[in-house]
Enzyme design. Structure first.
Site, PDB file in Angstrom:
ATOM      1  N   THR A  30     -33.911  97.768   6.795  1.00 12.83           N
ATOM      2  CA  THR A  30     -34.705  97.461   7.972  1.00 12.83           C
ATOM      3  C   THR A  30     -33.925  96.476   8.825  1.00 12.83           C
ATOM      4  O   THR A  30     -33.551  95.398   8.361  1.00 12.83           O
ATOM      5  CB  THR A  30     -36.086  96.899   7.582  1.00 12.83           C
ATOM      6  N   CYS A  36     -42.416  90.819  12.132  1.00 17.00           N
ATOM      7  CA  CYS A  36     -42.743  91.815  11.102  1.00 17.00           C
ATOM      8  C   CYS A  36     -42.295  91.299   9.733  1.00 17.00           C
ATOM      9  O   CYS A  36     -41.450  90.416   9.639  1.00 17.00           O
ATOM     10  CB  CYS A  36     -42.026  93.127  11.372  1.00 17.00           C
ATOM     11  N   HIS A  53     -42.087  98.255   6.205  1.00 20.61           N
ATOM     12  CA  HIS A  53     -41.864  97.434   7.403  1.00 20.61           C
ATOM     13  C   HIS A  53     -43.211  97.220   8.093  1.00 20.61           C
ATOM     14  O   HIS A  53     -43.670  98.038   8.886  1.00 20.61           O
ATOM     15  CB  HIS A  53     -40.886  98.177   8.323  1.00 20.61           C
TER      16      HIS A  53
END
Lengths: 165, 198
Positions: A30, A36, A53
Site C-alpha cells: 500500500t 488511512c 487499506h
C-alpha cells in the site's frame, strides 16, 4: 550465491481494498497511507499474510470491502483464515494527521481510524505486534509472504523493517 | 445504503466548463504574480471510484508539495494544488524565495490561497453560491497520501469521487502545477441545480 530464486511480485492494495496471500515471493503493498490505516494480519506460524487499506472508521462498505474499519478488519481476518491461517497477529501502519483541519469535532480522522482498527482487532482477540501510527507523515507499507516481513517507509526516509521472523 | 451518484455527460461537460473558467481566472492571477504568461490545459471533470481518484494526480509514491484549501458554504469542497519538487523550485526562484525553506513554503501557501480563491470566486459568481475558503495548509508528502487524506476528510458515504482537474503551465519555464477541485456529492448536486442541470 546458491539456493532458490524467488520471483518477487508486488500486489497493490489501494484505498478501500484488501488482499491475502500465501504465495512465496508475493508482496502486498500500500503506497501513500495518510490518515488511512494499513492493517496487516498474519498467521503466528505459517507464511500466510493479508493487508487491508482502511479509509474511515464505520459505514456502508458496499463496493469497497475494506473502506471501513468495522467491516474491513473482520473481512480481512476471514480472508487470511480461508488461506489456512489459524491464530492471527497484526501490525498496523498509518493514521497520520496530515492537515490540522481534519480534526474538526475532536479526534482527527487518522486517530479515529486507528482507534476503530484497534477496537476490531481487540474484539477478534488479535494481538498487535507493532504499530507505526500517528505523526504527520505519509507511509508506504509492504507485507512480504517470505519471512512474514513487514516494512514501512515514511516519506523522505529509508525503508524500515517493523516485523519479521 | 446511499446509492452511488451518477452524472450524465451533459453534467460533466458543465462541470468541465466551470473548471475551465475557474482555472482561467486562477491562471490570470498566477500570471499577474509571476509577471509571466501562464497556459491552462483543457480541464477534465470525472467521477471516479475512490481508489482510482487517488491515482488521478499521478503515481501515488511521487513526492509533491500540496496546498489544501477547504471550502465551506452552499457547497462543501476541497481545492488542492500540487507542486512537483522541480516545479516548486522553479516557482520559488521566480518569486525570489528559497525553495524548501519556511519562506518557500509560505510563498506556495500564498500562491495556493490566491489561486484557490480566484477559482472559487469565479465559481461563486457564475452560480450564485456562497462559498467561503478557509486558510490554506501546506504539506510536503506523497501525492497518494495527500489525495487519500483529502478524500477521507470529505468522508462521503459513496465510493465515487468527483474531480475537476486542470494544469497551469508557466510558459517557457518548465513549471506546471496541478489544480484539483474536489466537491462533495451534496455540493455537486447543489451546483448542478443552480446550473439548471440538477
Amino acid at each position: 550465491m546458491g539456493g532458490v530464486t524467488v520471483i518477487v511480485s508486488e500486489l497493490m492494495v489501494r484505498m478501500g481494498e484488501l488482499a491475502a496471500s500465501a504465495t512465496p515471493g508475493e508482496v502486498l503493498v500500500t503506497i501513500g497511507l495518510g490518515s488511512c490505516v494499513g492493517v496487516a494480519l498474519f498467521d503466528v506460524r505459517r507464511p500466510i499474510v493479508g493487508l487491508a487499506h482502511v479509509m474511515l472508521p464505520t459505514g456502508d462498505a458496499t463496493g469497497a470491502p475494506a473502506k471501513f474499519a468495522d467491516t474491513g478488519v473482520p473481512l480481512l481476518a476471514q480472508r487470511v483464515k480461508a488461506l489456512g491461517a489459524a491464530r492471527l497477529e497484526a501490525v498496523i501502519v498509518g493514521g497520520a494527521q496530515m492537515f490540522t483541519f481534519s480534526g474538526e469535532g475532536g479526534a482527527t480522522i487518522g486517530a479515529r481510524n486507528e482507534a476503530a482498527v484497534r477496537e476490531q482487532l481487540d474484539r477478534l482477540s488479535i494481538p498487535i505486534r507493532h504499530a507505526k501510527t500517528g505523526g504527520s507523515r505519509g507511509r508506504t507499507v509492504r507485507v512480504h509472504v517470505e519471512g512474514v516481513r513487514v516494512t514501512v517507509r515514511e516519506v523522505a526516509a529509508t525503508e524500515e523493517q517493523v516485523y519479521g521472523r | 445504503m446511499t446509492s452511488p451518484p451518477q452524472y450524465t455527460d451533459m453534467q460533466l461537460d458543465a462541470l468541465r466548463e466551470l473548471a475551465n473558467i475557474g482555472s482561467g481566472n486562477a491562471g490570470t492571477a498566477l500570471s499577474g504574480m509571476l509577471g509571466q504568461p501562464v497556459d491552462i490545459n483543457v480541464p477534465a471533470a470525472a467521477a471516479l471510484p475512490l481508489a482510482d481518484a487517488v491515482e488521478a494526480a499521478g503515481e501515488p509514491a511521487t513526492l509533491a508539495t500540496g496546498v489544501v484549501l477547504p471550502i465551506f458554504g452552499d457547497l462543501d469542497a476541497t481545492v488542492l494544488l500540487l507542486f512537483p519538487p522541480d516545479d516548486e523550485a522553479t516557482l520559488c526562484s521566480l518569486l525570489g524565495v528559497e525553495p524548501g525553506t519556511e519562506d518557500g513554503r509560505s510563498a506556495l501557501g500564498e500562491i495556493g490561497n490566491i489561486l484557490g480563491c480566484s477559482y472559487v470566486n469565479s465559481l461563486a459568481a457564475m452560480t450564485g453560491l456562497e462559498l467561503e475558503p478557509r486558510p490554506p495548509e501546506t504539506v510536503a508528502d506523497m501525492v497518494g497520501a495527500i489525495l487519500a487524506t483529502v478524500l477521507a476528510t470529505q468522508a462521503d458515504q459513496t465510493n465515487l469521487a468527483l474531480l475537476m482537474d486542470s494544469r497551469l503551465i508557466v510558459e517557457g519555464q518548465q513549471c506546471e502545477l496541478t489544480f484539483l477541485m474536489l466537491p462533495s456529492h451534496d455540493g455537486i448536486g447543489e451546483l448542478l441545480t443552480r446550473l439548471g442541470l440538477g
